[in-house]
Design a protein around this motif. Structure first.
Motif, mmCIF file in Angstrom:
data_model
loop_
_atom_site.group_PDB
_atom_site.id
_atom_site.type_symbol
_atom_site.label_atom_id
_atom_site.label_comp_id
_atom_site.label_asym_id
_atom_site.label_seq_id
_atom_site.Cartn_x
_atom_site.Cartn_y
_atom_site.Cartn_z
ATOM 1 N N ASP A 110 18.242 78.411 31.244
ATOM 2 C CA ASP A 110 17.919 78.222 32.659
ATOM 3 C C ASP A 110 17.109 79.373 33.234
ATOM 4 O OD1 ASP A 110 19.354 75.875 32.624
ATOM 5 O OD2 ASP A 110 20.776 76.450 34.179
ATOM 6 N N SER A 111 17.287 80.564 32.691
ATOM 7 C CA SER A 111 16.756 81.759 33.346
ATOM 8 C C SER A 111 15.239 81.748 33.563
ATOM 9 C CB SER A 111 17.198 83.016 32.596
ATOM 10 O OG SER A 111 16.792 82.996 31.252
ATOM 11 N N PRO A 112 14.413 81.195 32.652
ATOM 12 C CA PRO A 112 12.965 81.225 32.914
ATOM 13 C C PRO A 112 12.553 80.396 34.127
ATOM 14 C CG PRO A 112 13.402 80.812 30.590
ATOM 15 C CD PRO A 112 14.700 80.644 31.316
ATOM 16 N N ASP A 113 13.385 79.454 34.539
ATOM 17 C CA ASP A 113 13.036 78.549 35.635
ATOM 18 C C ASP A 113 13.639 78.961 36.970
ATOM 19 O OD1 ASP A 113 11.539 76.777 33.979
ATOM 20 O OD2 ASP A 113 13.419 75.955 33.211
ATOM 21 N N ILE A 114 14.245 80.133 37.031
ATOM 22 C CA ILE A 114 14.828 80.638 38.276
ATOM 23 C C ILE A 114 13.920 81.731 38.830
ATOM 24 C CG2 ILE A 114 16.807 81.794 39.337
ATOM 25 C CD1 ILE A 114 18.556 80.609 37.114
ATOM 26 N N GLN A 115 13.433 81.524 40.036
ATOM 27 C CA GLN A 115 12.645 82.564 40.695
ATOM 28 C C GLN A 115 13.585 83.658 41.173
ATOM 29 O OE1 GLN A 115 10.154 80.891 43.750
ATOM 30 N NE2 GLN A 115 8.653 80.167 42.269
ATOM 31 N N SER A 116 13.230 84.896 40.886
ATOM 32 C CA SER A 116 14.125 86.009 41.178
ATOM 33 C C SER A 116 13.313 87.221 41.589
ATOM 34 C CB SER A 116 14.970 86.336 39.935
ATOM 35 O OG SER A 116 15.755 87.489 40.137
ATOM 36 N N PRO A 117 13.852 88.066 42.465
ATOM 37 C CA PRO A 117 13.123 89.265 42.873
ATOM 38 C C PRO A 117 13.057 90.339 41.794
ATOM 39 C CG PRO A 117 15.301 89.262 43.835
ATOM 40 C CD PRO A 117 15.124 87.929 43.170
ATOM 41 N N ARG A 118 13.911 90.227 40.789
ATOM 42 C CA ARG A 118 13.839 91.145 39.651
ATOM 43 C C ARG A 118 14.318 90.403 38.406
ATOM 44 N NH1 ARG A 118 17.516 93.482 43.313
ATOM 45 N NH2 ARG A 118 19.718 93.469 42.660
ATOM 46 N N ARG A 119 14.211 91.077 37.281
ATOM 47 C CA ARG A 119 14.445 90.415 36.002
ATOM 48 C C ARG A 119 15.841 89.802 35.920
ATOM 49 N NH1 ARG A 119 16.304 91.469 30.642
ATOM 50 N NH2 ARG A 119 17.222 93.475 31.250
ATOM 51 N N ILE A 120 15.885 88.577 35.423
ATOM 52 C CA ILE A 120 17.163 87.926 35.134
ATOM 53 C C ILE A 120 17.516 88.198 33.683
ATOM 54 C CG2 ILE A 120 18.354 85.718 34.890
ATOM 55 C CD1 ILE A 120 16.759 84.676 37.225
ATOM 56 N N ARG A 121 18.719 88.668 33.456
ATOM 57 C CA ARG A 121 19.177 88.934 32.104
ATOM 58 C C ARG A 121 19.802 87.658 31.530
ATOM 59 N NH1 ARG A 121 21.837 95.025 32.617
ATOM 60 N NH2 ARG A 121 20.225 95.845 34.025
ATOM 61 N N PRO A 122 19.243 87.091 30.479
ATOM 62 C CA PRO A 122 19.809 85.857 29.917
ATOM 63 C C PRO A 122 21.151 86.117 29.245
ATOM 64 C CG PRO A 122 17.997 86.634 28.565
ATOM 65 C CD PRO A 122 18.030 87.526 29.762
ATOM 66 N N ILE A 123 22.103 85.226 29.466
ATOM 67 C CA ILE A 123 23.432 85.333 28.867
ATOM 68 C C ILE A 123 23.773 84.028 28.178
ATOM 69 C CG2 ILE A 123 24.367 87.121 30.387
ATOM 70 C CD1 ILE A 123 25.578 84.883 32.109
ATOM 71 N N GLY A 124 24.764 84.120 27.290
ATOM 72 C CA GLY A 124 25.201 82.936 26.572
ATOM 73 C C GLY A 124 26.561 83.150 25.957
ATOM 74 N N GLU A 125 26.930 82.245 25.095
ATOM 75 C CA GLU A 125 28.241 82.239 24.460
ATOM 76 C C GLU A 125 28.584 83.594 23.851
ATOM 77 O OE1 GLU A 125 31.741 80.100 23.421
ATOM 78 O OE2 GLU A 125 30.028 79.477 24.617
ATOM 79 N N GLY A 126 29.776 84.081 24.186
ATOM 80 C CA GLY A 126 30.253 85.314 23.601
ATOM 81 C C GLY A 126 29.909 86.565 24.376
#
Length: 223
Positions: A110-126
């Protein structure tokens, strides 16, 4: 609303922020649908965590929740977005601006499609963000995540399920990207046996693990 939970462990400080989203006519049926939408401020060892930022204009409610935990936006260290839908990210820019020390997280797909004022750190299982374990629960969206506080058995379920009339329900099918994945995700998190479930849509329910069991054992939603 303030709430604490604990299962023989240190209670978990949680403040709930309740807003409202209106689905226009023709999306889920002929009439408009009004739904609550809930964000959470959670006290954690290294600072406050905000789970989802609600609709645009939610920053005042989130500020009040942070203050009720005894902090300010300067104490917010993490902002976690359960998924990319607007009712969960609508106040991201406003909250991120007021909480400049907070890292921002969202599920990897989801993270590439979220507009954000600064970098979104991608997270996942674990992954874990402070004491909150990340569970990949795709289906509602490809990158949907749920968060589990194992010491107290508290599950922040996002939109993997909702509640209505005191029971767990599926969300409207029209908003579900992959119904098969959504069912698999429900079965996985039901296996956690949560003592408490905090929904993004709908109030808390009694015996949440039993409710999830009934839900995954029943027919898929036709809504």
């Amino acid at each position: 609303m303030s709430a604490q939970t604990g299962s023989g462990s240190t209670p978990l400080g949680i403040e709930e922020v309740v807003g409202e989203v209106v689905i226009p006519p023709g999306v889920t049926g002929p009439d408009p649908l009004t739904m609550d939408v809930r964000s959470y401020a959670v006290a954690q060892p290294a600072g406050i965590v905000i789970i989802d930022t609600g609709m645009p204009g939610s920053e005042a409610g989130i500020a009040a929740a942070v203050e009720a935990l005894g902090g300010s936006f300067a104490d917010v260290r993490d902002i976690i977005l359960t998924h990319l839908h607007q009712d969960h990210i609508g106040s991201l820019f406003a909250i991120a601006d007021r909480a400049p020390l907070a890292a921002i997280y969202a599920g990897g797909p989801d993270s590439p499609d979220i507009q954000s004022p600064r970098r979104i750190r991608p997270i996942g299982e674990g992954n874990a963000i402070q004491d909150l374990g990340v569970f990949a629960t795709p289906g509602h969206t490809p990158g949907h995540v749920s968060l589990f506080h194992e010491p107290t058995g508290t599950l922040f379920i996002g939109d993997a399920a909702a509640s209505a009339q005191g029971d767990a329900v599926r969300g409207p099918e029209v908003f579900t990207a992959d119904a098969g994945q959504a069912e698999e995700s429900l079965a996985r998190i039901a296996g956690l046996g949560p003592a408490r479930i905090l929904f993004a849509h709908g109030a808390e329910i009694e015996s949440p693990a039993d409710a999830l069991g009934r839900l995954i054992g029943g027919p898929p939603s036709q809504g």
